[in-house]
Structures are given as C-alpha cells and as structure tokens.
Design a protein around this motif. Structure first.
Motif, PDB file in Angstrom:
ATOM      1  N   LYS A   1      44.586  49.445  41.551  1.00  0.00           N
ATOM      2  CA  LYS A   1      43.595  49.677  42.604  1.00  0.00           C
ATOM      3  C   LYS A   1      43.682  48.579  43.653  1.00  0.00           C
ATOM      4  CE  LYS A   1      41.673  53.266  40.833  1.00  0.00           C
ATOM      5  NZ  LYS A   1      42.140  54.505  41.401  1.00  0.00           N
TER       6      LYS A   1
ATOM      7  N   ILE B   1      41.779  45.913  46.042  1.00  0.00           N
ATOM      8  CA  ILE B   1      40.556  45.155  45.767  1.00  0.00           C
ATOM      9  C   ILE B   1      40.395  44.032  46.793  1.00  0.00           C
ATOM     10  CG2 ILE B   1      41.689  43.560  44.157  1.00  0.00           C
ATOM     11  CD1 ILE B   1      38.208  44.960  43.548  1.00  0.00           C
TER      12      ILE B   1
ATOM     13  N   CYS C   1      35.245  47.100  45.134  1.00  0.00           N
ATOM     14  CA  CYS C   1      34.857  46.592  43.807  1.00  0.00           C
ATOM     15  C   CYS C   1      34.288  47.720  42.954  1.00  0.00           C
ATOM     16  CB  CYS C   1      33.856  45.448  43.939  1.00  0.00           C
ATOM     17  SG  CYS C   1      34.587  43.946  44.644  1.00  0.00           S
TER      18      CYS C   1
ATOM     19  N   TYR D   1      37.174  49.953  41.860  1.00  0.00           N
ATOM     20  CA  TYR D   1      37.950  49.296  40.806  1.00  0.00           C
ATOM     21  C   TYR D   1      37.327  49.590  39.434  1.00  0.00           C
ATOM     22  CZ  TYR D   1      40.491  45.620  38.315  1.00  0.00           C
ATOM     23  OH  TYR D   1      41.290  44.933  37.432  1.00  0.00           O
TER      24      TYR D   1
ATOM     25  N   GLY E   1      38.784  53.026  38.003  1.00  0.00           N
ATOM     26  CA  GLY E   1      39.812  52.273  37.288  1.00  0.00           C
ATOM     27  C   GLY E   1      39.378  51.964  35.866  1.00  0.00           C
TER      28      GLY E   1
ATOM     29  N   GLY F   1      44.858  44.717  40.304  1.00  0.00           N
ATOM     30  CA  GLY F   1      44.123  44.746  41.560  1.00  0.00           C
ATOM     31  C   GLY F   1      44.996  44.163  42.651  1.00  0.00           C
TER      32      GLY F   1
ATOM     33  N   SER G   1      38.103  38.225  43.877  1.00  0.00           N
ATOM     34  CA  SER G   1      38.114  39.642  43.494  1.00  0.00           C
ATOM     35  C   SER G   1      37.452  39.836  42.131  1.00  0.00           C
ATOM     36  CB  SER G   1      39.541  40.181  43.483  1.00  0.00           C
ATOM     37  OG  SER G   1      40.050  40.241  44.791  1.00  0.00           O
TER      38      SER G   1
ATOM     39  N   VAL H   1      34.065  42.069  41.350  1.00  0.00           N
ATOM     40  CA  VAL H   1      33.942  43.098  40.304  1.00  0.00           C
ATOM     41  C   VAL H   1      32.767  42.763  39.397  1.00  0.00           C
ATOM     42  CG1 VAL H   1      35.070  44.101  38.274  1.00  0.00           C
ATOM     43  CG2 VAL H   1      36.364  43.792  40.396  1.00  0.00           C
TER      44      VAL H   1
ATOM     45  N   HIS I   1      43.286  42.215  33.162  1.00  0.00           N
ATOM     46  CA  HIS I   1      43.265  42.396  34.614  1.00  0.00           C
ATOM     47  C   HIS I   1      44.171  41.372  35.286  1.00  0.00           C
ATOM     48  CE1 HIS I   1      39.489  44.766  34.154  1.00  0.00           C
ATOM     49  NE2 HIS I   1      39.325  43.954  33.127  1.00  0.00           N
TER      50      HIS I   1
END
Length: 199
Positions: A95, A97, A105, A108, A112, A132, A142, A146, A186
């Motif tokens: 995704k 981001i 966000c 995501y 996601g 991301g 980022s 999130v 991640h």
C-alpha cells in the motif's frame, strides 16, 4: 521471516534504481518493480524462495471463485517439495502510505492489514507481510500515522518496532479462530534521495 524482510529490503534497493520508481509512480508500478528487484536479489542467493506474480486467491477452501488478489505471493521451494502445497506460503500486501495522510493510513489498515485479520489472505498462515511505500515523511512517521488511526478507531493491535530487521515493525491480531492469531511484519520503504528513504 528475516529472509523475506531482507529480500524485501534488497529488492526495494534495486527497484529504486529504476528511473520510473518515485513517490509519484502508481502502486502497481512500485509493486512490479519491487517484485523484479526481489527476484534479482534472490538470483545469487542461497535462499530457495520464489517470488510469484500477483495472483488471484481464494480466501478459504470453500470459496470457488477467487475473492482476492495478492500483491506479492511467495513460495518456499522446500515447503512445496515436502507438502506439494500450491497456495502461496507467504503473502505480501503493498500500500502507499504517508504518516500525515489520514486517508492513506486508513487504507493501509482497512484494505491491507484487515485482509489478513479477516482471513481474506493467509487464512492458514500465522504470519503475513505488509509493505508501505512511503510517499512523504519518514518510515517511522508512517508507522505512527497507522497507529494513530488504530487508536482513533479504538483498536489495540498497534505496530511496534521489530527486533527481526532494522526499520521494520510488527503487529499481532486476533482473528475469527481464537487459537489462530496472525502476526504481521511491516516494512515501510522510502525512495532514494528523499526524506522518505528507508531507516
């Protein structure tokens, strides 16, 4: 896990060498370049990992028609030879981001992370992977963005720094099968020469 995260990092380094990979490129192009970069990184590697093209997937054995499309499915040769399992052994969802962009966000998480949580991807997996593409700011900003979204919607499954690989985070999520939570790894990947370069 570490092999996949290291392959992602090496693949992204190769992807960023392409002139068309920048924060203005589309997500599909970024993912294609990442996939190519991962394949290149594995060429002289001892790791027996196959980076498959994006593919339609069926979330459950009872689903006849594909109900999802995985961005980067992975096959481990040893697992395939031992089990003859044709479904991906690991799934990477990608995704765009930016920590300051509340819409990205949210996407995501909802488009996601929640695909793993709701078992649309990796129903039989205990581990999944998210990438991301950091359009602006830093990877840590980022992750913070999130987490801010998750707290805003009263969720406690926030991202925490990972001890597996520098610049990565992890999160643990309950799923419909109480005995089968999923841990997501991640990797927030920035672009060379910008404030969003990988940290």
């Amino acid at each position: 896990m570490a092999v996949i995260l290291l392959t992602l990092a090496a693949g992204w380094q190769r992807a960023c060498a392409a002139e068309d990979v920048n924060a203005n490129a589309g997500e599909v192009l970024m993912t294609e370049r990442l996939r190519d970069g991962m394949r290149g990184a594995l060429r002289n590697s001892p790791w027996k990992l196959i980076v498959l093209p994006g593919t339609e997937s069926r979330s459950k054995a009872s689903v006849v028609l594909p109900d999802g499309r995985t961005d980067i499915p992975l096959m481990l040769i040893e697992v395939f030879l031992r089990t003859q399992e044709h479904d991906p052994h690991a799934v990477i969802e990608c995704k765009r981001i930016a920590g300051s962009d509340t819409h990205l966000c949210r996407e995501y998480v909802v488009e996601g992370m929640d695909r793993f949580v709701r078992e649309k991807y990796g129903e039989n997996h205990a581990i999944g992977f998210m990438v991301g593409y950091v359009l602006s700011g830093s990877p840590s900003e980022s992750a913070d963005g999130v987490n801010a979204y998750l707290r805003r919607v009263s969720r406690s499954d926030c991202l925490a720094p990972s001890d597996i690989s520098d610049g990565t985070w992890q999160s643990l999520h309950a799923r419909s099968k109480p005995s089968m939570p999923i841990r997501l790894h991640h990797a927030f990947l920035g672009f060379a020469g910008t404030s969003a370069s990988r940290t």
